[in-house]
Write a protein that holds these residues in place. Structure first.
Motif: not given
Length: 339
Positions: A141, A153, A156
């Motif tokens: 990620a 994030c 991913t």
């Protein structure tokens, strides 16, 4: 602040004593490679049992190595997740017991934040946002990380993690475990352009990853052409060339997407972390691209790339400070997933 770090998210039982989140007094890791090698991957039940056997001796060794006693510890930081639930519960239970018995704070740590912190242990702390690729057997990620440690994030994996793909291809080729280490070693003697395996960049502007396709492509290649030549057999092509070509397909996607994320978010610093960050070719390509694009690259020493408790203690200190040195509730539970 003297922090005892405990890590048991997968197949390493680890403990470390760290002062102020940066000065390492001890670093102990009990590996389970010999236990899982016959199976070509981590067996969760066996991992949990080995953690139960090893957790107290590892903690005792870390304290002895640091020259301190348990009563000298100011707080205990432990991996809460993500990882194998059974394995996580062993470390978490030990940390809870220590916290309760000594009346000291318990600090839950995101294992992935620990890997991000590892890139800066022993170096200057960052005072500006950076992009970090966390790449290992269980995780792949890209994160945008703020100076205080909060992260978001950006992309991913949609299927296999990069390290998982390495292990599965190594098992297919009967190369042994852990597969990433073997493939990296073989590829140093191979031609990365020998075979054209697919590089999955997905939709335009996507920062997600997918490695199931290249893994399947290798399987189809071996089915069509037979096993490669090696020290144990003869074949129509070299195992070194196959390993190098497969590795190159994964490395290029990891590098290009991380650099794209850094450009998109206008950061000047890029970090590489996680077990696969020890890969020779990945580190080489990151250095090349960072230099070409004018980024400052941060990569941990190889020993801090794989799972360890130093990074958990360091991340624990940052998280504790970020939360105003508040005590976590004793009821907290293991988290198998946590981005």
């Amino acid at each position: 602040m003297l922090i005892l770090g405990i890590e048991s998210s997968c197949d390493e039982t680890a403990a470390a004593v760290v002062v102020g989140g940066t000065r390492v007094l001890s670093d102990v890791v009990a590996s389970q490679i010999a236990v899982h090698s016959p199976y070509g991957g981590v067996v969760p039940e066996l991992a949990s049992r080995k953690h139960v056997e090893g957790i107290l001796p590892v903690i005792e060794e870390a304290l002895a190595g640091a020259g301190v006693g348990l009563t000298d510890v100011d707080a205990v930081a432990v991996t809460q997740g993500p990882g194998l639930v059974g394995a996580l519960l062993v470390g978490l239970s030990a940390a809870k017991a220590i916290s309760y018995a000594l009346g000291i704070p318990l600090i839950p740590v995101n294992h992935l934040e620990g890997h991000m912190c590892a890139a800066f242990l022993g170096g200057d702390p960052l005072d500006r946002p950076f992009v970090c690729l966390v790449v290992s057997g269980g995780h792949t990620a890209i994160y945008l990380v703020e100076p205080e440690g909060e992260s978001r994030c950006l992309g991913t994996t949609r299927d296999d993690a990069a390290g998982e793909a390495f292990d599965k291809v190594a098992k297919l080729l009967d190369l042994g475990y852990p597969g990433g280490v073997v493939i990296d070693r073989l590829s140093a003697e191979g031609n990365p352009q020998a075979f054209d395996f697919p590089k999955a960049f997905l939709e335009k502007d996507s920062l997600d990853f997918s490695f199931s396709g290249v893994k399947t492509a290798v399987a189809h290649f071996v089915t069509r052409h037979g096993p490669p030549s090696s020290a144990r057999r003869s074949g129509s092509y070299r195992v070194e060339d196959l390993a190098a070509s497969f590795q190159e397909a994964i490395v290029e996607v990891l590098v290009q997407k991380t650099m794209a994320a850094a450009l998109r978010h206008s950061v000047k610093d890029v970090a590489l972390a996680g077990g696969v960050a020890a890969n020779r070719r990945l580190r080489e390509r990151f250095r090349e691209e960072a230099a070409y694009r004018g980024f400052t690259l941060h990569v941990p020493p190889a020993r801090l790339c794989t799972d360890n408790a130093v990074m958990i203690a360091a991340a624990g200190y940052r998280a504790w400070k970020r939360n105003g040195f508040c005590r976590a509730p004793a009821e907290l539970d293991a988290r198998s997933r946590w981005l």
